[in-house]
Write a protein that holds these residues in place. Sequence first.
Motif, PDB file in Angstrom:
ATOM      1  N   UNK A   8       0.890  -1.076   0.186  1.00 12.69           N
ATOM      2  CA  UNK A   8       0.083  -0.068   0.012  1.00 12.69           C
ATOM      3  C   UNK A   8       1.057   0.906  -0.279  1.00 12.69           C
ATOM      4  N   UNK A   9       1.014   1.821  -1.416  1.00 13.55           N
ATOM      5  CA  UNK A   9       1.775   2.529  -1.019  1.00 13.55           C
ATOM      6  C   UNK A   9       1.394   4.036  -1.428  1.00 13.55           C
ATOM      7  N   UNK A  10       1.921   5.198  -0.687  1.00  7.58           N
ATOM      8  CA  UNK A  10       0.282   6.347  -0.316  1.00  7.58           C
ATOM      9  C   UNK A  10       1.333   6.980  -0.969  1.00  7.58           C
ATOM     10  N   UNK A  11       1.565   8.233  -1.494  1.00  7.58           N
ATOM     11  CA  UNK A  11       2.461   9.535  -1.997  1.00  7.58           C
ATOM     12  C   UNK A  11       1.617  10.908  -1.887  1.00  7.58           C
ATOM     13  N   UNK A  12       1.776  11.518  -0.995  1.00  6.63           N
ATOM     14  CA  UNK A  12       1.870  12.814  -0.386  1.00  6.63           C
ATOM     15  C   UNK A  12       1.509  12.473   1.010  1.00  6.63           C
ATOM     16  N   UNK A  13       1.111  11.245   1.893  1.00  8.72           N
ATOM     17  CA  UNK A  13       1.144  11.462   2.657  1.00  8.72           C
ATOM     18  C   UNK A  13       2.499  12.015   3.767  1.00  8.72           C
ATOM     19  N   UNK A  14       3.297  11.447   3.059  1.00 12.44           N
ATOM     20  CA  UNK A  14       4.553  12.514   4.438  1.00 12.44           C
ATOM     21  C   UNK A  14       4.871  13.569   2.943  1.00 12.44           C
ATOM     22  N   UNK A  15       5.934  14.276   4.348  1.00 13.06           N
ATOM     23  CA  UNK A  15       6.762  15.842   3.520  1.00 13.06           C
ATOM     24  C   UNK A  15       6.735  16.302   4.776  1.00 13.06           C
ATOM     25  N   UNK A  16       7.212  17.417   4.352  1.00 15.50           N
ATOM     26  CA  UNK A  16       8.293  18.604   5.944  1.00 15.50           C
ATOM     27  C   UNK A  16       7.654  19.050   6.645  1.00 15.50           C
ATOM     28  N   UNK A  17       8.050  19.368   8.026  1.00 15.98           N
ATOM     29  CA  UNK A  17       6.955  20.136   8.763  1.00 15.98           C
ATOM     30  C   UNK A  17       6.629  21.263   8.470  1.00 15.98           C
ATOM     31  N   UNK A  18       5.123  21.578   8.537  1.00 19.18           N
ATOM     32  CA  UNK A  18       4.711  23.457   8.735  1.00 19.18           C
ATOM     33  C   UNK A  18       3.989  23.821   9.530  1.00 19.18           C
ATOM     34  N   UNK A  19       4.843  24.895   9.561  1.00 18.14           N
ATOM     35  CA  UNK A  19       4.241  26.123  10.358  1.00 18.14           C
ATOM     36  C   UNK A  19       3.151  26.016  10.704  1.00 18.14           C
ATOM     37  N   UNK A  20       2.170  26.375   8.951  1.00 15.50           N
ATOM     38  CA  UNK A  20       0.918  26.262   9.966  1.00 15.50           C
ATOM     39  C   UNK A  20      -0.134  24.991  10.009  1.00 15.50           C
ATOM     40  N   UNK A  21       0.379  23.943  10.436  1.00 14.15           N
ATOM     41  CA  UNK A  21       0.071  22.767  11.607  1.00 14.15           C
ATOM     42  C   UNK A  21       0.777  23.065  12.877  1.00 14.15           C
ATOM     43  N   UNK A  22       1.720  24.302  13.721  1.00 10.88           N
ATOM     44  CA  UNK A  22       2.949  23.962  14.363  1.00 10.88           C
ATOM     45  C   UNK A  22       3.931  23.601  14.119  1.00 10.88           C
ATOM     46  N   UNK A 388       3.993   6.171  16.683  1.00 11.75           N
ATOM     47  CA  UNK A 388       2.936   6.717  15.875  1.00 11.75           C
ATOM     48  C   UNK A 388       3.412   6.201  14.613  1.00 11.75           C
ATOM     49  N   UNK A 389       2.782   6.336  13.705  1.00 10.87           N
ATOM     50  CA  UNK A 389       3.284   5.971  12.124  1.00 10.87           C
ATOM     51  C   UNK A 389       3.247   7.865  11.633  1.00 10.87           C
ATOM     52  N   UNK A 390       4.958   8.114  11.924  1.00 11.09           N
ATOM     53  CA  UNK A 390       4.779   9.747  11.353  1.00 11.09           C
ATOM     54  C   UNK A 390       6.659   9.226  10.921  1.00 11.09           C
ATOM     55  N   UNK A 391       7.289  10.927  10.631  1.00 11.11           N
ATOM     56  CA  UNK A 391       8.668  11.063   9.730  1.00 11.11           C
ATOM     57  C   UNK A 391       9.022  10.884  11.332  1.00 11.11           C
ATOM     58  N   UNK A 392       9.009  11.420  12.380  1.00  9.43           N
ATOM     59  CA  UNK A 392      10.360  11.469  13.512  1.00  9.43           C
ATOM     60  C   UNK A 392      10.314  10.383  13.977  1.00  9.43           C
ATOM     61  N   UNK A 393       8.824   9.589  14.580  1.00 13.21           N
ATOM     62  CA  UNK A 393       8.539   7.425  14.962  1.00 13.21           C
ATOM     63  C   UNK A 393      10.244   6.719  13.979  1.00 13.21           C
ATOM     64  N   UNK A 394       9.309   6.982  12.144  1.00 16.28           N
ATOM     65  CA  UNK A 394      10.059   5.931  11.846  1.00 16.28           C
ATOM     66  C   UNK A 394      11.919   6.801  11.821  1.00 16.28           C
ATOM     67  N   UNK A 395      12.056   7.925  11.389  1.00 17.32           N
ATOM     68  CA  UNK A 395      13.355   7.678  11.853  1.00 17.32           C
ATOM     69  C   UNK A 395      14.203   7.498  13.095  1.00 17.32           C
TER      70      UNK A 395
END
Length: 415
Positions: A8-22, A388-395
């Motif tokens: 299950x390959x989902x494009x656009x789920x991951x990405x950099x941190x955003x100021x608008x998202x805190x 959680x399934x997040x970029x920081x946790x995976x790293x």
Amino acid sequence: MPMKYVVLHAGGLAGPAQAELGDQTLLQSASTPTLDRLARLGELGQIAFPVDGSPHVSECLQMALLGYGPKKLYPGSASLEAAGLGVAVGEQDIVFRCWLVTFRAGAQPGKEGDLKKLTPQLVMDDAMAGGIGSEEARELIDAINEQLGSEAMQFYPGAGHRHLMVWVDGKPRMTCHDPLDAVGKPIGGFLPTGEGSDVLKKLMDAAIIILRDHPVNDQRRGERLKPANGFWLWGPGRAVHWPNFAERRRLNGAVLSPNDVMRGVGVCAGLEPVDSAGLQASAGAPFSGVVEAALRELHKKDFLYCYLDLPLCLGAMAGLKERTSGVEAFDRQVVEPLLQGLSKLGPHRLLMIADHVRTPRTSGTPFPSAPTVLYDGTSAQPSDAARRFTEPDAAQVSPSAWDATKVMTRLLGPS
């Protein structure tokens, strides 16, 4: 019962941190209980994109996962899209991606200006023609094919702004540029160059007159939408001949995706394409029909590669708020019911990949690693209740990213 394998390959789920998202990523800010449960029960990590000179695009990651080195075997995105659309490309033909775009003649964004011909001073205002719909686009491509098509040149409709042109016995030595790289800039430095490029530029020039005054664009202007007042030819390639993945792995498999390029990768790998006509995204249900189609296919097949493109499912104009809701909808409408369905089919293994949105990148720079979890439904063991399934946790769990070319062995075992 045979083991069922799903990517299950989902494009656009991951990405950099955003100021608008805190200063959080989409995955961090969204509520994703099922993905988080997978992260706790499965093997969490990251997949490294192959940095061997191949383009920084999702289809190259998909190729690497299926065992095709992009550096040697990447045929160009147009070849893959043609395979996904079922467009025949002869051995001596060249196929191009033909994107409907919005040019502007002036310096002011959003102002079309007096558009008369293709000049280096034109600015690429929008590489996706304001998110034009498939039905409107088909009318425009049909008009182009009627007036510019010939025995040597044929235009084929795709989806949204994305279409194809096949040049029979075309010239192979030319350089074309991704229109996304030209957004907001004069197009002079991005026009095709090399042998045969004059033919492409003449076609792009002629299209301006055809598209500028077309009723579809008159209506779009009346609705204050960007007109599709030009097309852009790029991504040239030839017919694809790869070793058969399904035969090499001794399994029967399918590929499911509303994205023509990603579906084409699967087709070129020997996977059977699942009809995507029923995958109609709508408000509140951007992934409608996906799980039903996936489970229906898994009743017949042992392996399924499913690629979903978040921006494509939500629409090109979706903002951060809509994309965060889209991540939550993906968790709720795809991951949760897919796992429930897989549990009824017997033993199963799932490779979940959260890919990045494609953005222009400097050649030679690494593509961000994609958060990934490998889940075995027969031997899942909880590991960390807080994970959680997040970029920081995976790293944090897996500082060294997995090699994309070896991940399929993790899922399927040695070939």
